[in-house]
Design an enzyme around this catalytic site. Structure first.
Site, PDB file in Angstrom:
ATOM      1  N   GLU A 172       0.848  -1.200   0.000  1.00  0.00           N
ATOM      2  CA  GLU A 172       0.000   0.000   0.000  1.00  0.00           C
ATOM      3  C   GLU A 172       0.876   1.240   0.000  1.00  0.00           C
ATOM      4  O   GLU A 172       0.584   2.235  -0.674  1.00  0.00           O
ATOM      5  CB  GLU A 172      -0.917   0.005   1.238  1.00  0.00           C
ATOM      6  N   ASP A 201      -7.676   1.477   7.731  1.00  0.00           N
ATOM      7  CA  ASP A 201      -6.283   1.908   7.604  1.00  0.00           C
ATOM      8  C   ASP A 201      -6.062   2.996   8.653  1.00  0.00           C
ATOM      9  O   ASP A 201      -6.525   4.124   8.481  1.00  0.00           O
ATOM     10  CB  ASP A 201      -6.065   2.433   6.177  1.00  0.00           C
TER      11      ASP A 201
END
Ligand code: DPN
Ligand code: CA
Ligand code: ZN
Length: 323
Positions: A172, A201
């Site tokens: 990511e 997240d």
């Protein structure tokens, strides 16, 4: 080592004490009336169990050069820890491999057997850290919360109407590489089966905000996800604000493919306003996470109530959206 209660033991305990323990009424079979089966209530996830996963991720980073970054041994060791627990709980797990920056990256995909695969609901977050540190808030927090909720699904023998799939994304931090790879590798027929994707997240920021991804600019259907998450925080008396996460996390590729998306977030490098400190506590003028992308993103960089509330929000979303 974490020992877990088996569903059989829970059922046995409840069979003997149902009259005395109200929780047993919802932990076992859902109450039925007039042929309508009410969905099982989501459990309250003990935050200590989430913290135990964070301690393991911290130890793993410490034994592997201090981080869990793409291309570094700590990333794969962290993912192996998550996979081993899911395998033991009865998930069907698989690694999806990709290459970026000259190294192999991995997504971990975990399917809970059962449910309608033509209506698959997904929950995920990224498992890689930056190179600077162990990434305990970013995104050990989401990784650990998702893991503990997935293990609780197994422990309670949840049998949802929809098919349930969890994902831990790689790379990511290199530009949403793993999640983009996953979505772009799916044929349209498979994309059509994904009813929604919910992203976590950074859910334990030390000077936390309580943000729910705004459905405003997201695909149709995203409003239902936003509502379920926002309603959960209303139910516990915590104010939230909608946030436009845009292209900053792993829901982005799903949204581009037209899949409903949502998520929660406790804040990164932005500073908390006076208004926000008044409603959430913490320190106005400081970043939500002063250790964002730094070596100090350690076990000390977690606000436990924020981690607890957001993990319970994951559980509520899993139980509600899969029903
Ligand atoms: N994508 C996060 C990171 O890993 O750096 C930061 C972030 C998360 C920003 C969620 C906005 C919303
Ligand atoms: Ca809890
Ligand atoms: Zn990050």
């Amino acid at each position: 080592m974490i020992t877990r209660r088996s569903p059989a033991v829970v059922a046995l305990l409840c069979a003997t004490v149902t009259a005395l323990v109200p929780a047993c009424a919802t932990a076992g079979a859902a109450p039925e009336s007039a042929g309508v089966v009410a969905p099982q209530a989501a459990p309250d996830i003990p935050v200590a169990d989430v913290q135990a996963h964070l301690a393991e991720l911290s130890r793993i980073a410490g034994e592997n050069g201090g981080n869990r970054a793409h291309g570094q041994p700590g990333f794969r060791a962290g993912l192996d820890y998550i996979k081993a627990q899911l395998d033991a709980a009865g998930y069907t797990t698989a690694f999806q491999e990709f290459t970026i920056g000259g190294s192999t990256g991995y997504n971990l995909i975990a399917d809970w057997p059962g449910g309608d695969e033509n209506a698959t609901i997904m929950f995920g977050g990224h498992a890689d850290s930056v190179n600077a540190g162990p990434g305990i808030n970013d995104n050990g927090s989401g990784s650990a919360g998702l893991l503990e909720v997935a293990l609780t699904v197994a422990e309670q023998g949840l049998a949802p109407a929809k098919h349930l799939r969890f994902a831990w994304w790689g790379a990511e931090e290199l530009g949403l590489v793993g999640s983009t790879n996953y979505v772009e590798s799916l044929p349209d027929t498979e994309i059509a089966k994904i009813a929604g994707y919910v992203n976590f997240d950074m859910i334990g920021s030390p000077n936390p905000g309580y943000f729910v991804y705004s459905s405003g600019s997201q695909p149709p259907g995203s409003d239902q996800i936003e509502q379920v998450l926002a309603d959960y925080f209303v139910s516990i008396g915590v104010a939230t604000e909608p946030v436009e996460v845009g292209g900053r996390s792993d829901h982005a590729a799903f949204a581009r493919a037209g899949i409903p998306t949502g998520g929660t977030f406790t804040g990164a490098e932005e500073t908390k306003s006076a208004d926000q400190a008044a409603k959430w506590g913490g320190t106005a003028g400081d970043a939500f996470d002063p250790c964002y992308h730094r070596s100090c993103d350690t076990l000390d960089n977690i606000d436990e109530p924020a981690l607890d509330r957001n993990t319970d929000a994951i559980a509520t979303a899993v139980w509600t959206l899969s029903a």
